[in-house]
Design a protein around this motif. Structure first.
Motif, PDB file in Angstrom:
ATOM      1  N   TYR A   4      41.162  35.826  40.395  1.00  0.00           N
ATOM      2  CA  TYR A   4      41.432  34.972  39.227  1.00  0.00           C
ATOM      3  C   TYR A   4      42.942  34.903  39.020  1.00  0.00           C
ATOM      4  N   ILE A   5      43.459  33.694  38.762  1.00  0.00           N
ATOM      5  CA  ILE A   5      44.894  33.537  38.519  1.00  0.00           C
ATOM      6  C   ILE A   5      45.162  33.597  37.023  1.00  0.00           C
ATOM      7  N   SER A   6      46.107  34.432  36.619  1.00  0.00           N
ATOM      8  CA  SER A   6      46.474  34.579  35.207  1.00  0.00           C
ATOM      9  C   SER A   6      47.963  34.320  35.037  1.00  0.00           C
ATOM     10  N   PHE A  19      50.148  27.152  39.020  1.00  0.00           N
ATOM     11  CA  PHE A  19      48.836  27.686  39.366  1.00  0.00           C
ATOM     12  C   PHE A  19      48.370  27.123  40.721  1.00  0.00           C
ATOM     13  N   GLY A  20      48.718  25.863  40.990  1.00  0.00           N
ATOM     14  CA  GLY A  20      48.348  25.263  42.267  1.00  0.00           C
ATOM     15  C   GLY A  20      49.021  25.942  43.445  1.00  0.00           C
ATOM     16  N   LYS A  21      50.323  26.252  43.295  1.00  0.00           N
ATOM     17  CA  LYS A  21      51.046  26.948  44.362  1.00  0.00           C
ATOM     18  C   LYS A  21      50.453  28.340  44.589  1.00  0.00           C
ATOM     19  N   ALA A  22      50.102  29.020  43.490  1.00  0.00           N
ATOM     20  CA  ALA A  22      49.499  30.348  43.618  1.00  0.00           C
ATOM     21  C   ALA A  22      48.153  30.258  44.326  1.00  0.00           C
ATOM     22  N   VAL A  33      39.561  31.569  45.402  1.00  0.00           N
ATOM     23  CA  VAL A  33      40.383  31.525  44.189  1.00  0.00           C
ATOM     24  C   VAL A  33      39.666  30.844  43.026  1.00  0.00           C
ATOM     25  N   VAL A  34      39.737  31.477  41.855  1.00  0.00           N
ATOM     26  CA  VAL A  34      39.299  30.871  40.598  1.00  0.00           C
ATOM     27  C   VAL A  34      40.564  30.484  39.835  1.00  0.00           C
ATOM     28  N   ASN A  35      40.799  29.195  39.703  1.00  0.00           N
ATOM     29  CA  ASN A  35      42.011  28.673  39.066  1.00  0.00           C
ATOM     30  C   ASN A  35      41.665  28.155  37.676  1.00  0.00           C
ATOM     31  N   PRO A  36      41.963  28.921  36.609  1.00  0.00           N
ATOM     32  CA  PRO A  36      41.586  28.499  35.254  1.00  0.00           C
ATOM     33  C   PRO A  36      42.310  27.238  34.800  1.00  0.00           C
ATOM     34  N   ALA A  37      43.466  26.948  35.390  1.00  0.00           N
ATOM     35  CA  ALA A  37      44.190  25.738  35.001  1.00  0.00           C
ATOM     36  C   ALA A  37      43.365  24.493  35.326  1.00  0.00           C
ATOM     37  N   LEU A  38      42.681  24.502  36.467  1.00  0.00           N
ATOM     38  CA  LEU A  38      41.846  23.368  36.841  1.00  0.00           C
ATOM     39  C   LEU A  38      40.625  23.256  35.937  1.00  0.00           C
TER      40      LEU A  38
END
Length: 250
Positions: A4-6, A19-22, A33-38
């Motif tokens: 998860y990206i935080s 968040f996309g680059k990460a 990857v779970v990208n909460p921004a999306l």
């Protein structure tokens, strides 16, 4: 393995890009990857901050690890996710390695300095302040664990197991115990070094990951023999398959 990206979202304009680059970086290194921004960008506009946070915790629960972007400590939401991830025993990964070292120090596998063999180590010379007790409920469980392991835990180790902070020498034992005692978490999959690396306390070489797996198994067996309730662990592919069959037949 899912991560998860935080990081900071509220009050920033470039969070989709960051968040996309990460996500690209993590996927290139084999993570799911779970990208909460999306996800958040597709929620209704009248979604409240607390509703966003509830959704974030649900997504975080899906993952074995959390990747913290630079500046996460200045974001109230990401800070809450950091605390939650610690409580759940997730692997913490940081984009800003210098910040990680400031918070946790250089993380390496270390042998515990206190052993059960009194002839090889002057246990009686250890001052009592090294073993200060926690509140009664926690301390009773700690004493059972110490009895099973055959040695006493330092105050800082007990503090880390109970509260998730204050790590020093012997941190590997404390880290493993903290993971094993999270009964509500999904099983730990240590069936091979790639999976085990997700749970290890830092980025390790294959040799150190293998040492970590052996240490988990040793502690797991001691606690199991003592009858202490601990988290399910897969030490082999066969363990994982037997668990899957048992769940399907329940």
């Amino acid at each position: 393995m899912k991560v998860y990206i935080s990081g900071p979202i509220t009050g920033t304009n470039d969070y989709m890009e960051r968040f996309g680059k990460a996500q690209d970086y993590l996927e290139d290194n084999g993570w799911s990857v779970v990208n909460p921004a999306l996800v958040n960008s597709n929620l209704p506009k009248d979604t409240s901050y607390e509703e966003y946070m509830k959704m974030s915790f649900v997504m975080l629960d899906m993952c074995e690890a959390v990747y913290f972007l630079k500046g996460w400590e200045d974001s109230p939401g990401a800070s809450r996710e950091h605390t939650y991830a610690q409580e759940k025993g997730k692997k913490l990964i940081f984009e800003d390695e210098k910040k990680r070292e400031q918070m946790y120090g250089k993380l390496e596998i270390e042998e515990d300095t206190l052993v059960a063999d009194k002839e090889s180590f002057p246990i009686n010379n250890i001052p009592n302040f090294c073993y200060l007790k926690l509140e009664p409920g926690c301390e009773e469980l700690i004493q059972e664990i110490e009895s099973a392991l055959g040695f006493r835990l330092f105050t800082w180790q007990k503090s880390y197991i109970a509260y998730g902070n204050y790590r020093r020498i012997g941190k590997t034992t404390a880290h493993i115990l903290r993971q094993l005692l999270y009964l509500e978490s999904d099983p730990m999959d240590l069936s091979d070094n790639r999976r085990a690396a997700v749970y290890a306390d830092c980025k390790m070489s294959p040799l150190l990951v293998e040492a970590y797996r052996r240490r988990v198994k040793e502690i797991y067996e001691k606690l199991t023999r003592r009858g202490i309730a601990i988290r399910t662990v897969f030490f082999s592919k066969e363990d994982r398959e037997r668990y899957k069959d048992r769940i399907e037949n329940t």
